[in-house]
Write an enzyme that holds these catalytic residues in place. Structure first.
Site, mmCIF file in Angstrom:
data_model
loop_
_atom_site.group_PDB
_atom_site.id
_atom_site.type_symbol
_atom_site.label_atom_id
_atom_site.label_comp_id
_atom_site.label_asym_id
_atom_site.label_seq_id
_atom_site.Cartn_x
_atom_site.Cartn_y
_atom_site.Cartn_z
ATOM 1 N N ALA A 34 3.863 4.510 -2.415
ATOM 2 C CA ALA A 34 3.435 5.848 -1.993
ATOM 3 C C ALA A 34 4.430 6.533 -1.057
ATOM 4 O O ALA A 34 4.552 7.753 -1.067
ATOM 5 C CB ALA A 34 2.069 5.753 -1.308
ATOM 6 N N ARG A 46 -4.245 5.558 0.254
ATOM 7 C CA ARG A 46 -4.805 4.374 0.903
ATOM 8 C C ARG A 46 -4.597 4.369 2.416
ATOM 9 O O ARG A 46 -5.066 3.475 3.099
ATOM 10 C CB ARG A 46 -4.159 3.103 0.336
ATOM 11 C CG ARG A 46 -4.495 2.884 -1.124
ATOM 12 C CD ARG A 46 -3.645 1.746 -1.678
ATOM 13 N NE ARG A 46 -3.633 1.762 -3.131
ATOM 14 C CZ ARG A 46 -4.497 1.119 -3.900
ATOM 15 N NH1 ARG A 46 -5.423 0.375 -3.371
ATOM 16 N NH2 ARG A 46 -4.413 1.179 -5.208
ATOM 17 N N HIS A 131 0.383 1.036 -11.891
ATOM 18 C CA HIS A 131 -0.956 1.601 -11.679
ATOM 19 C C HIS A 131 -1.235 2.775 -12.610
ATOM 20 O O HIS A 131 -2.146 3.559 -12.371
ATOM 21 C CB HIS A 131 -1.133 2.034 -10.217
ATOM 22 C CG HIS A 131 -1.075 0.878 -9.250
ATOM 23 N ND1 HIS A 131 -0.989 1.058 -7.884
ATOM 24 C CD2 HIS A 131 -1.088 -0.459 -9.444
ATOM 25 C CE1 HIS A 131 -0.940 -0.137 -7.287
ATOM 26 N NE2 HIS A 131 -0.992 -1.065 -8.209
ATOM 27 N N SER A 205 6.703 1.079 0.095
ATOM 28 C CA SER A 205 5.476 0.323 -0.205
ATOM 29 C C SER A 205 5.147 -0.556 0.982
ATOM 30 O O SER A 205 6.032 -1.192 1.562
ATOM 31 C CB SER A 205 5.653 -0.552 -1.448
ATOM 32 O OG SER A 205 4.507 -1.374 -1.617
ATOM 33 N N SER A 206 3.867 -0.583 1.336
ATOM 34 C CA SER A 206 3.462 -1.430 2.455
ATOM 35 C C SER A 206 3.330 -2.889 2.009
ATOM 36 O O SER A 206 3.103 -3.770 2.831
ATOM 37 C CB SER A 206 2.138 -0.935 3.028
ATOM 38 O OG SER A 206 1.199 -0.779 1.991
ATOM 39 N N ILE A 248 12.937 7.688 3.332
ATOM 40 C CA ILE A 248 13.626 7.167 2.153
ATOM 41 C C ILE A 248 14.699 8.147 1.668
ATOM 42 O O ILE A 248 15.820 7.751 1.365
ATOM 43 C CB ILE A 248 12.604 6.881 1.034
ATOM 44 C CG1 ILE A 248 11.711 5.731 1.474
ATOM 45 C CG2 ILE A 248 13.305 6.546 -0.274
ATOM 46 C CD1 ILE A 248 10.413 5.654 0.708
#
Ligand SMILES: [Zn+2]
Length: 259
Positions: A34, A46, A131, A205-206, A248
């Site tokens: 995300a 999220r 996803h 991404s976590s 990023i």
């Protein structure tokens, strides 16, 4: 911004380290979450305060079991569609596309459903979506494709959740919902790309959702170098060879020399 005047080329030490890893790599696997799309204005669903923390997610079982759940899922989809539709690829997406164009990365593995990697110019076949994709829909039974605009026009008439004109099956956005099995073909391809890589780069991404988070672990155990660019700490930072906390677009854009 103060760069400290570091030669070469005004890159700070971390960005220079990332550039070196990219230059030395034979084959890069890029894994995006995300965080790369929040830089295009798409909220992380999220994250705390994100929409899924206010509205209970409609899981796959409920979608199959209840017409009202399907109706609510489509209401939410149409309510949020303008935001997805107006989002444009950002500098981070362009830098990733440049790695593909140079032949450094054969494919992109993504947790995102927004289609922005394709919009940045990466061919559809080179984007592995773990996803799924929310920019179109399909029949859950026969996989016939449906366009969101066509479904919206019909839905606005009577709020009837769409059914497949071919087989009568339920039509759903082409995303993987909570409780829905991971897509086998995408998982298989992502594993192949991960095993083939000598550099695995995580962008935004976590790394808390499995099985997706297993890919950087697999890469590392397979001997690849692991680089993680994410705003927050991740559970795999201790495993990584390079961890960067910046944006990023700014970081990867500078490392790849893309505006
Ligand atoms: Zn069908």
């Amino acid at each position: 911004m103060i760069t400290g005047g570091d030669p070469p080329m005004n890159l700070d030490r971390d960005t220079a380290a990332l550039r070196r890893l990219i230059d030395e790599a034979e084959r890069i696997a890029v894994f995006t979450g995300a965080g790369i799309s929040t830089e295009s204005g798409i909220p992380d669903f999220r994250s705390p305060g994100g929409i899924w923390t206010r509205l209970a997610p409609i899981d796959f079982e409920a979608f199959l079991a209840s017409e009202e759940a399907r109706r609510e899922a489509w209401r939410r989809k149409f309510a949020s569609d303008g935001m997805i539709r107006s989002a444009k690829p950002n500098r981070g997406h362009r830098a990733v596309a440049e790695l593909v164009r140079r032949g450094k990365a054969a494919a992109i593995i993504t947790q995102n459903i927004d289609g922005l990697h394709q919009a940045s110019g990466i061919p559809e076949a080179q984007v592995i979506e773990l996803h799924g994709n929310t920019t179109y829909a399909h029949c859950l039974d026969c996989a016939r494709r449906y366009e969101i605009d066509d479904l919206r026009i019909a839905f606005e008439r009577d709020e009837a959740p769409p059914l497949c004109v071919g087989c009568g099956g339920f039509v759903k956005t082409a995303t993987i919902s909570f409780g829905q099995p991971m897509p086998a073909e995408a998982m298989r391809r992502a594993e192949i790309e991960t095993r083939a890589a000598d550099l695995f780069v995580v962008l935004g991404s976590s790394l808390v959702v499995y099985p997706a988070a297993g890919f950087p672990e697999l890469a590392k155990h397979n001997g690849a170098t692991l680089a993680i660019i994410n705003r927050e700490a991740t559970p795999l930072d201790g495993l990584a060879d390079l961890v960067l906390r910046g944006a990023i677009g700014e970081t990867l854009g500078a490392a790849v020399a893309i505006d």
